[in-house]
Scaffold this active site. Structure first.
Site, PDB file in Angstrom:
ATOM      1  N   SER A  42       5.051  -3.268  -7.247  1.00 22.96           N
ATOM      2  CA  SER A  42       6.077  -3.227  -6.216  1.00 22.96           C
ATOM      3  C   SER A  42       7.452  -3.551  -6.813  1.00 22.96           C
ATOM      4  CB  SER A  42       5.662  -4.180  -5.082  1.00 22.96           C
ATOM      5  OG  SER A  42       6.298  -3.841  -3.885  1.00 22.96           O
ATOM      6  N   ASP A  65      -0.276   3.144   1.121  1.00 27.79           N
ATOM      7  CA  ASP A  65       1.136   2.783   1.039  1.00 27.79           C
ATOM      8  C   ASP A  65       1.923   3.685   1.990  1.00 27.79           C
ATOM      9  OD1 ASP A  65       2.191   0.692  -0.661  1.00 27.79           O
ATOM     10  OD2 ASP A  65       1.157   1.667  -2.332  1.00 27.79           O
ATOM     11  N   HIS A  97      -1.177  -1.378  -0.352  1.00 30.77           N
ATOM     12  CA  HIS A  97      -0.208  -1.938  -1.281  1.00 30.77           C
ATOM     13  C   HIS A  97      -0.736  -3.188  -2.009  1.00 30.77           C
ATOM     14  CE1 HIS A  97       4.032  -2.191  -2.480  1.00 30.77           C
ATOM     15  NE2 HIS A  97       3.952  -3.500  -2.336  1.00 30.77           N
TER      16      HIS A  97
HETATM   17  N1  NFK Z   1       7.541  -8.942   3.334  1.00 32.60           N
HETATM   18  C1  NFK Z   1       6.788  -7.939   2.663  1.00 32.60           C
HETATM   19  C2  NFK Z   1       6.132  -8.548   1.439  1.00 32.60           C
HETATM   20  C3  NFK Z   1       6.099  -7.610   0.290  1.00 32.60           C
HETATM   21  O1  NFK Z   1       6.656  -6.556   0.355  1.00 32.60           O
HETATM   22  C4  NFK Z   1       5.357  -7.979  -0.931  1.00 32.60           C
HETATM   23  C5  NFK Z   1       4.593  -9.140  -0.935  1.00 32.60           C
HETATM   24  C6  NFK Z   1       3.875  -9.473  -2.067  1.00 32.60           C
HETATM   25  C7  NFK Z   1       3.890  -8.646  -3.180  1.00 32.60           C
HETATM   26  C8  NFK Z   1       4.649  -7.488  -3.170  1.00 32.60           C
HETATM   27  C9  NFK Z   1       5.392  -7.157  -2.040  1.00 32.60           C
HETATM   28  N2  NFK Z   1       6.166  -6.023  -2.024  1.00 32.60           N
HETATM   29  C10 NFK Z   1       7.055  -5.647  -2.992  1.00 32.60           C
HETATM   30  O2  NFK Z   1       7.472  -6.294  -3.899  1.00 32.60           O
HETATM   31  C11 NFK Z   1       5.724  -7.357   3.607  1.00 32.60           C
HETATM   32  O3  NFK Z   1       5.524  -7.891   4.690  1.00 32.60           O
HETATM   33  O4  NFK Z   1       5.086  -6.370   3.258  1.00 32.60           O
END
Ligand code: NFK
Length: 344
Positions: A163, A246, A278
């Site tokens: 991510s 995703d 994801h």
């Molecule tokens: N607040 C985001 C959290 C999130 O995107 C995320 C959480 C943990 C690991 C990776 C993530 N996404 C990108 O970095 C959600 O609710 O999906």
């Protein structure tokens, strides 16, 4: 400024979305079909914490090794049981939208990879609001240079990010190593559910902490730059992976980045991981029998010439060039999500 205020060419789907839809597209936890958002995030965090506890209890390790002078500039190195001079090094950059997560809960793949003779390095960086995107990219660059300097006879350095961490890993495709006095022996990149064009992020709630300007977003968007950059090592492979569940925007980001890599001189592959969201992509890296964690008897051989394999793994790549039907998929998932919401 709302993104809908920007007069923009029609081809970019996110520019036509309402603020609400864009927010949802960039909220990965809303798109899983297995668990509701909060539970998905909690499960991901618990699996990361448990994998890290286990890695620290069972593997030879060097923890909190400074790669720079900053308080947050630390990394953990986990070694295979059999001591060897020359090891492959696998560096992982956690996700969390550059504002959450830490190395202390991100040692997902340590067990399966160290068991197969790979040293695994989990890198910390200063998340927002302490760190800016530019600082994070600089920190990650220095962490890679540090590993190369400390282990100059390594059998290859492999960078993996999830991510936001995939974004940081992808920025290493653009790094100017001469500034760091070393050229890392980069052999592979594994970019899982990444964000490669940061502009849409500016118009989501993620930007409250990040405070990205358009210039920041463009400067830190590998999507805009990677085609113009020559690989230092032409055998270096880039595997771009996205989960079936995703969001369409994440699918688009991964697919377009893969295409751009192919337009340049990069040896890239693309894989959509069936039946995964994801977070499951990373959670499954704790498993020895997962397709992504298979190293094989001669793990580095694929990077030395073999082109095709029957499946992809973190340490092997397959050439895939058919375009995923992400726009069709988008409609089916939107319907699915609508159903889920109405069932709540
Ligand atoms: N607040 C985001 C959290 C999130 O995107 C995320 C959480 C943990 C690991 C990776 C993530 N996404 C990108 O970095 C959600 O609710 O999906």
């Amino acid at each position: 400024m709302a993104f809908s205020d920007v007069g923009l060419p029609g081809e970019v789907p996110w520019k036509k979305m309402s603020a609400e839809e864009l927010e949802s597209q960039y909220c990965p936890s809303q798109w899983g079909v297995r668990l509701r958002a909060e539970e998905a995030l909690r499960t991901y965090s618990q699996i990361g914490i448990e994998a890290t506890r286990r890695a620290r209890a069972t593997r030879k390790s060097l923890l909190h090794v400074p790669y720079g002078d900053g308080e947050g500039e630390k990394l953990d190195i986990y070694f295979p049981d059999e001591a060897a001079e020359a090891l492959p090094f696998f560096l992982f950059f956690h996700g969390g939208y550059w504002q959450s997560g830490s190395k202390d809960e991100s040692a997902f793949m340590v067990d399966p990879l160290t068991a197969q003779g790979v040293a695994v390095v989990i890198v910390a960086y200063d998340i927002a609001p302490k760190g800016t995107l530019d600082q994070m990219v600089d920190q990650v660059t220095r962490s890679v240079a540090f590993v190369q300097k400390r282990y100059p006879s390594n059998e290859g350095i492999y960078l993996c990010g999830h991510s936001a961490g995939a974004h940081l890993a992808a920025m290493m495709l653009l790094a100017n190593w001469t500034k760091h006095g070393v050229t890392p022996n980069l052999k592979g990149f594994f970019l899982m559910s990444g964000v490669f064009d940061l502009e849409p992020i500016m118009y989501t709630s993620q930007n409250v902490a990040l405070q990205l300007t358009l210039e920041d977003a463009q400067r830190n968007s590998p999507q805009l730059k990677v085609a113009q950059v020559q690989p230092v090592d032409p055998t270096c492979r880039v595997l771009v992976v996205v989960g079936q569940f995703d969001s369409p925007e994440f699918h688009r980001q991964s697919w377009e980045f893969y295409q751009t890599l192919c337009q340049g001189e990069w040896k890239a592959s693309f894989e959509q991981l069936h039946d995964m969201d994801h977070f499951e992509i990373v959670e499954n890296l704790t498993q020895k029998d997962n397709v992504l964690t298979q190293v094989g008897p001669h793990p580095w051989q694929p990077f030395r010439g073999r082109q095709h394999r029957s499946c992809c793994s973190l340490l092997d790549v397959q050439t895939r060039s058919s375009r995923p039907a992400w726009s069709t998929w988008r409609n089916s998932v939107s319907t699915k999500n609508t159903k889920k919401v109405s069932q709540m």
